[in-house]
Design an enzyme around this catalytic site. Sequence first.
Site, PDB file in Angstrom:
ATOM      1  N   HIS B 135       0.871  -1.179   0.000  1.00  0.00           N
ATOM      2  CA  HIS B 135       0.000   0.000   0.000  1.00  0.00           C
ATOM      3  C   HIS B 135       0.912   1.234   0.000  1.00  0.00           C
ATOM      4  CE1 HIS B 135      -2.785   2.942   1.838  1.00  0.00           C
ATOM      5  NE2 HIS B 135      -3.771   2.118   1.512  1.00  0.00           N
ATOM      6  N   ASP B 212       3.142  -4.499   8.139  1.00  0.00           N
ATOM      7  CA  ASP B 212       1.947  -3.676   7.965  1.00  0.00           C
ATOM      8  C   ASP B 212       0.751  -4.597   8.188  1.00  0.00           C
ATOM      9  OD1 ASP B 212      -0.329  -2.481   7.025  1.00  0.00           O
ATOM     10  OD2 ASP B 212       0.563  -1.703   5.189  1.00  0.00           O
ATOM     11  N   GLN B 215      -4.419  -5.081   7.248  1.00  0.00           N
ATOM     12  CA  GLN B 215      -5.422  -6.042   6.778  1.00  0.00           C
ATOM     13  C   GLN B 215      -5.362  -7.372   7.517  1.00  0.00           C
ATOM     14  OE1 GLN B 215      -7.802  -5.190   4.851  1.00  0.00           O
ATOM     15  NE2 GLN B 215      -7.022  -3.288   3.972  1.00  0.00           N
ATOM     16  N   LYS B 238     -10.316  -0.198  10.634  1.00  0.00           N
ATOM     17  CA  LYS B 238     -10.527  -1.380   9.798  1.00  0.00           C
ATOM     18  C   LYS B 238     -10.960  -2.581  10.635  1.00  0.00           C
ATOM     19  CE  LYS B 238      -7.108   0.047   6.358  1.00  0.00           C
ATOM     20  NZ  LYS B 238      -7.886   0.518   5.205  1.00  0.00           N
TER      21      LYS B 238
HETATM   22  C1  LIG Z   1      -2.320  -2.844   3.694  1.00  0.00           C
HETATM   23  C2  LIG Z   1      -2.640  -1.453   4.125  1.00  0.00           C
HETATM   24  N1  LIG Z   1      -1.679  -0.677   4.638  1.00  0.00           N
HETATM   25  C3  LIG Z   1      -1.918   0.574   5.068  1.00  0.00           C
HETATM   26  C4  LIG Z   1      -3.160   1.138   4.995  1.00  0.00           C
HETATM   27  C5  LIG Z   1      -3.367   2.548   5.455  1.00  0.00           C
HETATM   28  O1  LIG Z   1      -4.204   2.599   6.552  1.00  0.00           O
HETATM   29  P1  LIG Z   1      -4.719   3.996   7.134  1.00  0.00           P
HETATM   30  O2  LIG Z   1      -5.236   4.758   5.953  1.00  0.00           O
HETATM   31  O3  LIG Z   1      -5.763   3.614   8.106  1.00  0.00           O
HETATM   32  O4  LIG Z   1      -3.551   4.658   7.764  1.00  0.00           O
HETATM   33  C6  LIG Z   1      -4.204   0.382   4.452  1.00  0.00           C
HETATM   34  C7  LIG Z   1      -5.564   0.960   4.335  1.00  0.00           C
HETATM   35  O5  LIG Z   1      -6.080   1.300   3.310  1.00  0.00           O
HETATM   36  C8  LIG Z   1      -3.934  -0.938   4.016  1.00  0.00           C
HETATM   37  O6  LIG Z   1      -4.908  -1.689   3.486  1.00  0.00           O
END
Ligand SMILES: Cc1ncc(COP(=O)(O)O)c(C=O)c1O
Lengths: 138, 417
Positions: B135, B212, B215, B238
């Site tokens: 991401h 990370d 998910q 989430k």
């Molecule tokens: C794998 C992954 N990493 C990081 C994030 C970022 O999360 P946040 O926007 O809550 O900081 C997300 C969310 O979209 C994600 O799915």
Amino acid sequence: MAFDELYQEIIRDHYKNPRNKRELSHLKAVENPSCGDSVKVLLDGDSQHIENVYFDGSGCSISMCSASMMSELLTGKTVPEAKQIVSQFLGVIRGEQPADSLDDLGDIAALKGVIELPVRVKCATLAWHAVEQALGDL
Amino acid sequence: MTNHQELLDAQPKVQRLRQDFPILNRPLVLGGKPRTLVYFDNAATAQKPRSVLDAIRSYDENANANVHRAIHSLGEEATRIYEASRDRVKTLLNASSREEIIFTRGTTDSINLVAQSFAKLLSPGDEIIATEMEHHANLVPWQMVADQYGLKLKFLPITDDGVLRIDQLPVLWSPRVKLVTLAAMSNVLGTINPLEEVIAFAHERGVPVLVDGAQSVPHMRVDVRALDCDFLAFSSHKMGGPTGFGVLYGKKEWLEKLPPYQGGGDMIRSVWLDHFEANDLPYKFEAGTPHMEGAAGLHAAIDYLDAVGLDWIHRYEGLLLDYAMEQLKGIPRIRFFGTAPGKGGIIAFLLDGIHAHDLSAFLDSRGVAVRAGHHCAHPLARRLGVVSTARASFYFYNTKDEVDAFAAAVRDASAQL
Ligand SMILES: Cc1ncc(COP(=O)(O)O)c(C=O)c1O
């Protein structure tokens, strides 16, 4: 605002049968990074008149039909007229001007519904940002 | 028992759980027709059970005051609630101590914290290994510090099916590698990565690993001691908690080594006009008044998930995924992205010749909410050779009937668009 209303016949027609679309591989595209849609616009004319407007690009039905409608609408306009129409369209889509003011502009009025769909405003305005740049470069 | 029977048998439990989520029962009128909401955008953000909404409200109605500062009843109460949430996160993750739990604004903030602080310990030419499926939140923060400190980023590739090429880890490796960072589960492909193998490989070479968990933590049991990761980042929103809140778990030895991230109140022990002394863990990394409602809400969300059972959630989402794939497979023009074995409840797909936006707008007209776009992973989309895809992502409150409605809508889109 639902899909069914939004995707009126006019929109479908411009998407399936885009007007003034041709390959413009030498131009730099204006892109919507959130969905990868991209549009290129070529203005053919002199510093006062636009004789033809061509576009090239790929994207969703809203971005592509908006480009097609834009090209049709600006063909044959003077540069000041074109600039006025561009700012009018962008103003309406941003909700700064009444939506009904598009009614005199032909097919483009079919895109009024997009005002209610904030996520798709970027799709509808992509080609217009491209032509805004092209007008600025004249 | 067949998987299909197990899925059917689980439906009464799921129906009961759905009663806890007010938004899942909201009326929806689309194009003048009443529709039932099918929420399949859980990888973006999950819905909140009533217990979370109540906890947030109760915090504000009964306890609101600034934490760690006020010597009065409300201040004590607010601090107690805030710190109890930290203890709850510690037990959820099976962390060794509460000092290892840093509250942040979410996954993105947690990763930026590590990137900014960790990079200060590095020298130009040092290397960080990430993957092609990250991401943007686990990519851009590293690009920023790479630029700032002259670091080199390297990427583990993926196969066309969306499986991490872990065999490439020894090939990419060099003595300059100082950190490995990767998603536990891809938010586009659904791939669940072999963290244990990556961590064992890196640890044999004395290198820490950031996971990370945006998910993974909401969908399965994550035990940081069993996993032995050095950092774990995740978001409250989430997993049924409030937005703007999240967690960075870090091994104490690492958190002690890292310099502070942001400066301000709470993160200091004492301050002079020209310098400061950093506070102890975990406060060293928590500058400013925190999101106290966030902590209260996350606590309730964890209680809820634990009561439902994280192992059950993981199992059930796998059943839903298998069932959904069976329903979707035969649809003309459908194409899937990410078909790794044992993947999580995420389906990225397209109908050939239909833009993902148009597909998702069509599904929305049927009440089905899916995400369309690049899902904050531009490089991954490029690797897959697409600009955008549609993505359906499940949570434990999704039902077999919803999958049927979704598959029927996709079939109609294929026929009509
Ligand atoms: C794998 C992954 N990493 C990081 C994030 C970022 O999360 P946040 O926007 O809550 O900081 C997300 C969310 O979209 C994600 O799915």
